[in-house]
Design a protein around this motif. Structure first.
Motif, PDB file in Angstrom:
ATOM      1  N   ASN A 196      47.770  32.515  50.996  1.00 28.35           N
ATOM      2  CA  ASN A 196      46.695  32.809  50.039  1.00 28.35           C
ATOM      3  C   ASN A 196      47.215  33.664  48.889  1.00 28.35           C
ATOM      4  O   ASN A 196      46.824  33.472  47.725  1.00 28.35           O
ATOM      5  N   HIS A 197      48.070  34.607  49.206  1.00 27.71           N
ATOM      6  CA  HIS A 197      48.670  35.454  48.170  1.00 27.71           C
ATOM      7  C   HIS A 197      49.500  34.608  47.205  1.00 27.71           C
ATOM      8  O   HIS A 197      49.421  34.772  45.978  1.00 27.71           O
ATOM      9  N   LEU A 198      50.285  33.690  47.768  1.00 24.44           N
ATOM     10  CA  LEU A 198      51.102  32.816  46.922  1.00 24.44           C
ATOM     11  C   LEU A 198      50.234  31.878  46.095  1.00 24.44           C
ATOM     12  O   LEU A 198      50.539  31.605  44.922  1.00 24.44           O
ATOM     13  N   ALA A 199      49.148  31.391  46.681  1.00 18.91           N
ATOM     14  CA  ALA A 199      48.237  30.519  45.939  1.00 18.91           C
ATOM     15  C   ALA A 199      47.638  31.263  44.745  1.00 18.91           C
ATOM     16  O   ALA A 199      47.473  30.693  43.654  1.00 18.91           O
ATOM     17  N   GLU A 200      47.330  32.536  44.948  1.00 18.75           N
ATOM     18  CA  GLU A 200      46.780  33.333  43.849  1.00 18.75           C
ATOM     19  C   GLU A 200      47.808  33.519  42.735  1.00 18.75           C
ATOM     20  O   GLU A 200      47.482  33.395  41.546  1.00 18.75           O
ATOM     21  N   ILE A 201      49.046  33.792  43.125  1.00 20.09           N
ATOM     22  CA  ILE A 201      50.103  33.930  42.121  1.00 20.09           C
ATOM     23  C   ILE A 201      50.301  32.621  41.373  1.00 20.09           C
ATOM     24  O   ILE A 201      50.457  32.595  40.148  1.00 20.09           O
ATOM     25  N   GLN A 202      50.292  31.531  42.109  1.00 20.02           N
ATOM     26  CA  GLN A 202      50.444  30.220  41.487  1.00 20.02           C
ATOM     27  C   GLN A 202      49.323  29.939  40.497  1.00 20.02           C
ATOM     28  O   GLN A 202      49.537  29.329  39.440  1.00 20.02           O
ATOM     29  N   SER A 203      48.129  30.424  40.814  1.00 13.09           N
ATOM     30  CA  SER A 203      46.956  30.151  39.983  1.00 13.09           C
ATOM     31  C   SER A 203      46.868  31.068  38.774  1.00 13.09           C
ATOM     32  O   SER A 203      46.651  30.602  37.640  1.00 13.09           O
ATOM     33  N   ILE A 204      47.020  32.390  38.995  1.00 15.59           N
ATOM     34  CA  ILE A 204      46.763  33.335  37.900  1.00 15.59           C
ATOM     35  C   ILE A 204      47.991  34.138  37.490  1.00 15.59           C
ATOM     36  O   ILE A 204      47.927  34.945  36.556  1.00 15.59           O
ATOM     37  N   GLY A 205      49.114  33.926  38.162  1.00 17.27           N
ATOM     38  CA  GLY A 205      50.325  34.632  37.793  1.00 17.27           C
ATOM     39  C   GLY A 205      50.483  35.953  38.523  1.00 17.27           C
ATOM     40  O   GLY A 205      49.706  36.309  39.409  1.00 17.27           O
ATOM     41  N   LEU A 206      51.500  36.692  38.124  1.00 16.66           N
ATOM     42  CA  LEU A 206      51.815  37.993  38.713  1.00 16.66           C
ATOM     43  C   LEU A 206      51.842  39.025  37.599  1.00 16.66           C
ATOM     44  O   LEU A 206      52.631  38.903  36.650  1.00 16.66           O
ATOM     45  N   HIS A 207      50.964  40.017  37.686  1.00 18.54           N
ATOM     46  CA  HIS A 207      50.857  41.058  36.656  1.00 18.54           C
ATOM     47  C   HIS A 207      50.660  40.440  35.276  1.00 18.54           C
ATOM     48  O   HIS A 207      51.232  40.900  34.272  1.00 18.54           O
ATOM     49  N   GLY A 208      49.868  39.375  35.230  1.00 20.05           N
ATOM     50  CA  GLY A 208      49.555  38.732  33.961  1.00 20.05           C
ATOM     51  C   GLY A 208      50.589  37.732  33.472  1.00 20.05           C
ATOM     52  O   GLY A 208      50.390  37.106  32.417  1.00 20.05           O
TER      53      GLY A 208
END
Length: 239
Positions: free
Chosen positions: A62-74
């Motif tokens: 889920n954490h990786l899916a979020e990064i894939q979707s919205i990026g990391l620190h913008g």
């Protein structure tokens, strides 16, 4: 440059010692282990980052899916991830290998802690030496691992062997592997022979004639026990 992260271990020793977060989400110096690697890789021109995590918990995927979707620190992240439990790190590498066969890449495990400046110098050396060597293996003379893989080298830092026992070697493996696509064919051969463990793969690289060079890091730490988190915190605070 492509980067790959093996994050499929269960982190059972950490769990037994009271760490509830899965290893990729363990925080060191205010940053999750997986986020730290992704951030550093992006700072060194990652065209794609591929990650494997296990299927035992959805927290990491889920954490990786979020990064894939919205990026990391913008920052948008060219992230691809695989969710699969595997019996060893070499099997995890094999699951990622189908994404790595078309260009040089750097592979690490998720709990690898190193100085960012040294990693940048390592990447520059890897780029420079592509075409001369088939692999640039991160090594260290800081030996704290419970079962280190000793790395034999000659005077020019060419790798001469990988050993389970100390053969008067100066270095051990730091778990940082810069490799060319030639390594994928050798990995597939290891799988076909029923071999396992990354150290057997590394031995196969030499056995099959690949040219490997060692690149010394001052320190490389792993997070295997709860006490390692405090050690890593102190190490990163001195950088």
């Amino acid at each position: 440059m492509k980067y790959a992260i093996i994050a499929a271990g269960e982190g059972s020793r950490l769990a037994q010692e009271g760490i509830s977060a899965p290893k990729p989400l363990v925080e060191v110096h205010g940053e999750c282990l997986i986020d730290r690697l992704i951030r550093i890789f992006m700072a060194h021109d990652a065209e794609e980052i591929v990650v494997i995590c296990n299927s035992l918990t959805t927290l990491v995927s889920n954490h990786l899916a979020e990064i894939q979707s919205i990026g990391l620190h913008g920052q948008p992240i060219p992230l691809r991830y695989v969710v699969k439990s595997t019996p060893s790190s070499m099997h995890s590498f094999y699951e990622l290998s189908r994404f790595l066969g078309d260009s040089p890449f750097v592979l690490t495990t998720v709990d690898t802690i190193f100085r960012e400046k040294e990693f940048g110098d390592y990447i520059a050396a890897f780029r420079r030496d592509i075409g001369i060597y088939d692999g640039l293996m991160g090594v260290t003379d800081y030996i704290e691992d419970e079962k280190p893989l000793y790395v034999g080298t000659d005077d020019d830092l060419h790798v001469t062997g990988f050993y389970d026992q100390d053969q008067q070697c100066r270095y051990i493996s730091g778990g940082i592997y810069g490799l060319t696509p030639k390594a994928i064919d050798i990995l597939c051969g290891c799988m076909e022979r029923g071999e396992s463990r990354m150290r057997n793969f590394q031995r196969a690289l030499l056995r099959d004639g690949l040219r490997l060079k060692a690149y010394p890091f001052s320190k490389v730490l792993d997070i295997d026990h709860a006490s390692d988190i405090a050690v890593a915190e102190r190490f990163l605070k001195t950088i």
